[in-house]
Write a protein that holds these residues in place. Structure first.
Motif, PDB file in Angstrom:
ATOM      1  N   ALA A 240       0.635  -1.270  -0.065  1.00 19.46           N
ATOM      2  CA  ALA A 240       0.097   0.063  -0.028  1.00 19.46           C
ATOM      3  C   ALA A 240       0.884   1.238   0.029  1.00 19.46           C
ATOM      4  O   ALA A 240       1.807   1.415   0.643  1.00 19.46           O
ATOM      5  CB  ALA A 240      -0.843   0.180   1.178  1.00 19.46           C
ATOM      6  N   LYS A 241       0.524   2.035  -0.791  1.00 14.37           N
ATOM      7  CA  LYS A 241       1.229   3.489  -0.964  1.00 14.37           C
ATOM      8  C   LYS A 241       0.480   4.684  -0.080  1.00 14.37           C
ATOM      9  O   LYS A 241       1.302   5.633   0.233  1.00 14.37           O
ATOM     10  CB  LYS A 241       1.298   3.984  -2.439  1.00 14.37           C
ATOM     11  N   THR A 242      -0.718   4.431   0.391  1.00 10.89           N
ATOM     12  CA  THR A 242      -1.266   5.415   1.210  1.00 10.89           C
ATOM     13  C   THR A 242      -2.127   4.724   2.258  1.00 10.89           C
ATOM     14  O   THR A 242      -2.297   3.509   2.312  1.00 10.89           O
ATOM     15  CB  THR A 242      -2.222   6.303   0.459  1.00 10.89           C
ATOM     16  N   ILE A 243      -2.509   5.366   3.389  1.00 15.16           N
ATOM     17  CA  ILE A 243      -2.965   4.841   4.325  1.00 15.16           C
ATOM     18  C   ILE A 243      -4.499   4.186   4.058  1.00 15.16           C
ATOM     19  O   ILE A 243      -4.968   3.181   4.419  1.00 15.16           O
ATOM     20  CB  ILE A 243      -3.219   5.557   5.638  1.00 15.16           C
ATOM     21  N   ILE A 244      -5.018   5.092   3.063  1.00 12.09           N
ATOM     22  CA  ILE A 244      -6.274   4.799   2.689  1.00 12.09           C
ATOM     23  C   ILE A 244      -6.210   3.527   1.855  1.00 12.09           C
ATOM     24  O   ILE A 244      -6.959   2.587   2.082  1.00 12.09           O
ATOM     25  CB  ILE A 244      -6.928   5.816   1.512  1.00 12.09           C
ATOM     26  N   GLU A 245      -5.127   3.185   1.021  1.00 14.37           N
ATOM     27  CA  GLU A 245      -5.103   1.935   0.414  1.00 14.37           C
ATOM     28  C   GLU A 245      -4.904   0.880   1.181  1.00 14.37           C
ATOM     29  O   GLU A 245      -5.400  -0.259   1.238  1.00 14.37           O
ATOM     30  CB  GLU A 245      -3.801   2.155  -0.453  1.00 14.37           C
ATOM     31  N   ALA A 246      -3.954   1.121   2.436  1.00 16.39           N
ATOM     32  CA  ALA A 246      -4.007   0.208   3.498  1.00 16.39           C
ATOM     33  C   ALA A 246      -5.234  -0.223   4.293  1.00 16.39           C
ATOM     34  O   ALA A 246      -5.355  -1.380   4.362  1.00 16.39           O
ATOM     35  CB  ALA A 246      -2.687   0.544   4.444  1.00 16.39           C
ATOM     36  N   HIS A 247      -6.024   0.603   4.501  1.00 17.62           N
ATOM     37  CA  HIS A 247      -7.243   0.420   5.091  1.00 17.62           C
ATOM     38  C   HIS A 247      -8.000  -0.621   4.131  1.00 17.62           C
ATOM     39  O   HIS A 247      -8.614  -1.347   4.616  1.00 17.62           O
ATOM     40  CB  HIS A 247      -7.818   1.850   5.231  1.00 17.62           C
ATOM     41  N   GLY A 248      -8.114  -0.327   2.749  1.00 21.94           N
ATOM     42  CA  GLY A 248      -8.652  -1.203   2.001  1.00 21.94           C
ATOM     43  C   GLY A 248      -8.427  -2.474   2.009  1.00 21.94           C
ATOM     44  O   GLY A 248      -9.222  -3.473   1.704  1.00 21.94           O
ATOM     45  N   TYR A 249      -6.907  -2.606   1.984  1.00 25.61           N
ATOM     46  CA  TYR A 249      -6.534  -4.125   2.019  1.00 25.61           C
ATOM     47  C   TYR A 249      -6.832  -4.781   3.285  1.00 25.61           C
ATOM     48  O   TYR A 249      -7.345  -5.997   3.387  1.00 25.61           O
ATOM     49  CB  TYR A 249      -4.819  -3.960   1.808  1.00 25.61           C
ATOM     50  N   LEU A 250      -6.881  -3.916   4.468  1.00 29.37           N
ATOM     51  CA  LEU A 250      -7.141  -4.573   5.587  1.00 29.37           C
ATOM     52  C   LEU A 250      -8.460  -4.877   5.862  1.00 29.37           C
ATOM     53  O   LEU A 250      -9.098  -6.001   6.496  1.00 29.37           O
ATOM     54  CB  LEU A 250      -6.738  -3.659   6.941  1.00 29.37           C
ATOM     55  N   GLU A 251      -9.388  -3.911   5.277  1.00 31.77           N
ATOM     56  CA  GLU A 251     -10.758  -4.285   5.285  1.00 31.77           C
ATOM     57  C   GLU A 251     -11.130  -5.821   4.693  1.00 31.77           C
ATOM     58  O   GLU A 251     -11.839  -6.496   5.121  1.00 31.77           O
ATOM     59  CB  GLU A 251     -11.675  -3.332   4.772  1.00 31.77           C
ATOM     60  N   LYS A 252     -10.520  -5.870   3.485  1.00 29.83           N
ATOM     61  CA  LYS A 252     -10.401  -7.029   2.724  1.00 29.83           C
ATOM     62  C   LYS A 252      -9.827  -8.422   3.709  1.00 29.83           C
ATOM     63  O   LYS A 252     -10.301  -9.404   3.361  1.00 29.83           O
ATOM     64  CB  LYS A 252      -9.681  -7.115   1.408  1.00 29.83           C
ATOM     65  N   ALA A 253      -8.878  -8.192   4.370  1.00 29.15           N
ATOM     66  CA  ALA A 253      -8.223  -9.053   5.074  1.00 29.15           C
ATOM     67  C   ALA A 253      -9.227  -9.655   6.328  1.00 29.15           C
ATOM     68  O   ALA A 253      -9.375 -10.837   6.293  1.00 29.15           O
ATOM     69  CB  ALA A 253      -6.762  -8.569   5.830  1.00 29.15           C
ATOM     70  N   VAL A 254      -9.997  -8.609   6.821  1.00 23.96           N
ATOM     71  CA  VAL A 254     -10.979  -9.070   8.162  1.00 23.96           C
ATOM     72  C   VAL A 254     -11.944  -9.884   7.525  1.00 23.96           C
ATOM     73  O   VAL A 254     -12.583 -10.826   8.066  1.00 23.96           O
ATOM     74  CB  VAL A 254     -11.152  -7.721   8.765  1.00 23.96           C
ATOM     75  N   ALA A 255     -12.384  -9.294   6.333  1.00 29.93           N
ATOM     76  CA  ALA A 255     -13.372  -9.915   5.715  1.00 29.93           C
ATOM     77  C   ALA A 255     -13.025 -11.557   5.156  1.00 29.93           C
ATOM     78  O   ALA A 255     -13.879 -12.383   5.423  1.00 29.93           O
ATOM     79  CB  ALA A 255     -14.104  -9.274   4.449  1.00 29.93           C
ATOM     80  N   ALA A 256     -12.014 -11.580   4.620  1.00 23.67           N
ATOM     81  CA  ALA A 256     -11.311 -12.760   4.295  1.00 23.67           C
ATOM     82  C   ALA A 256     -11.244 -13.858   5.481  1.00 23.67           C
ATOM     83  O   ALA A 256     -11.597 -15.022   5.437  1.00 23.67           O
ATOM     84  CB  ALA A 256     -10.103 -12.802   3.491  1.00 23.67           C
ATOM     85  N   GLY A 257     -10.787 -13.113   6.405  1.00 21.12           N
ATOM     86  CA  GLY A 257     -10.503 -14.012   7.680  1.00 21.12           C
ATOM     87  C   GLY A 257     -11.682 -14.336   8.337  1.00 21.12           C
ATOM     88  O   GLY A 257     -11.681 -15.766   8.728  1.00 21.12           O
ATOM     89  N   GLU A 258     -12.692 -13.645   8.451  1.00 28.45           N
ATOM     90  CA  GLU A 258     -14.112 -14.213   8.823  1.00 28.45           C
ATOM     91  C   GLU A 258     -14.654 -15.230   8.188  1.00 28.45           C
ATOM     92  O   GLU A 258     -15.047 -16.249   8.727  1.00 28.45           O
ATOM     93  CB  GLU A 258     -15.125 -12.666   8.915  1.00 28.45           C
ATOM     94  N   ALA A 259     -14.565 -14.906   6.708  1.00 29.16           N
ATOM     95  CA  ALA A 259     -15.195 -16.172   5.896  1.00 29.16           C
ATOM     96  C   ALA A 259     -14.570 -17.179   6.022  1.00 29.16           C
ATOM     97  O   ALA A 259     -14.801 -18.386   6.168  1.00 29.16           O
ATOM     98  CB  ALA A 259     -14.938 -15.483   4.541  1.00 29.16           C
TER      99      ALA A 259
END
Length: 261
Positions: A58-77
């Motif tokens: 990630a190049k910005t904190i917004i991009e990092a946030h997007g990846y982490l939202e996907k990480a949590v959703a993936a982890g829950e699934a």
């Protein structure tokens, strides 16, 4: 995380996770990122792969946030896929002790940190508190992060409840947080001063870092021992904002430290 009725390696998520174990061993950032992307081609439920991309691609904190939202959703699934659709209800209190929950817990901890840095502080605290519900044994040390953050938000009753639930006065995080809580609630009372002196005795390195007499290192320590400089650094990185934003706290700390050390 083996597929039901199958052998280890039959499950795409298992194979993706093995690639992540390899990625963490790589010295070069580009190799770690490449392996994370390969892992996601095997299974988009690989939370650790999304988390690594948040940290290293990630190049910005917004991009990092997007990846982490996907990480949590993936982890829950992934947890629901591997442990059953009711896993979050049935396994409450046992997370982290179950291997399949660990990528989810790592991702959620990283998301909470990111939200705090973005200014979404109530959301961050909600994540940390819910993680303690899922894993009250707190293998990730969330309580040590959460205490100073609750003080920063002046959620003093919640902070006191946390400190009473996890009574660990030998830790810098606990001792200094308890002293600051006392100060916030009543100023320079005898109780607050007694608590601060006890915290300084347990880790005498904290005041110098909080007061700016010593510079924090550029890289975070990998580990620490109780009472060590490394413990002091980790505490101050997490709590310096809370101390500096509390009117009179650093003057009080300086005064007590001079008469204690």
């Amino acid at each position: 995380m083996d597929a039901p009725g199958g052998e280890a390696g039959d499950n795409p998520l298992d194979r993706a996770q093995e690639l992540m174990f390899d990625a963490w061993e790589c010295a070069a950032k580009r190799d770690r990122v490449a392996l994370a992307k390969q892992a996601l081609k095997l299974s988009e439920l690989c939370a650790d792969a999304w988390s690594l991309l948040a940290q290293e691609a990630a190049k910005t904190i917004i991009e990092a946030h997007g990846y982490l939202e996907k990480a949590v959703a993936a982890g829950e699934a992934a947890v629901r896929q591997e442990l059953g659709p009711d896993a979050f209800e049935e396994e409450e209190g046992h997370f982290w002790g179950i291997l399949e929950t660990r990528p989810y817990m790592r991702a959620r901890a990283a998301l909470a940190e990111c939200l705090w840095d973005m200014g979404a502080r109530d959301d961050a605290v909600a994540h940390w508190r819910d993680m303690l519900r899922l894993c009250p044994g707190d293998n990730l040390g969330i309580r040590h992060i959460l205490g100073p953050k609750l003080l920063d938000l002046n959620q003093l009753a919640t902070a006191r409840a946390l400190l009473e639930e996890y009574e660990e006065p030998d830790f810098a995080e606990w001792g200094y947080s308890y002293a600051l809580l006392q100060f916030k609630q009543g100023g320079t009372t005898s109780g607050a001063t007694k608590a601060l002196k006890a915290a300084i005795k347990n880790n005498p390195h904290v005041p110098a870092y909080l007061l700016g007499a010593k510079r924090l290192p550029k890289t975070m320590p990998a580990g620490y021992a109780l009472g060590s400089k490394e413990e002091a650094v980790l505490y101050v990185i997490n709590a310096v904002e809370t101390w500096t934003s509390t009117k009179g706290a650093l003057i009080w700390l300086d005064d007590i430290a001079k008469n204690t050390l």
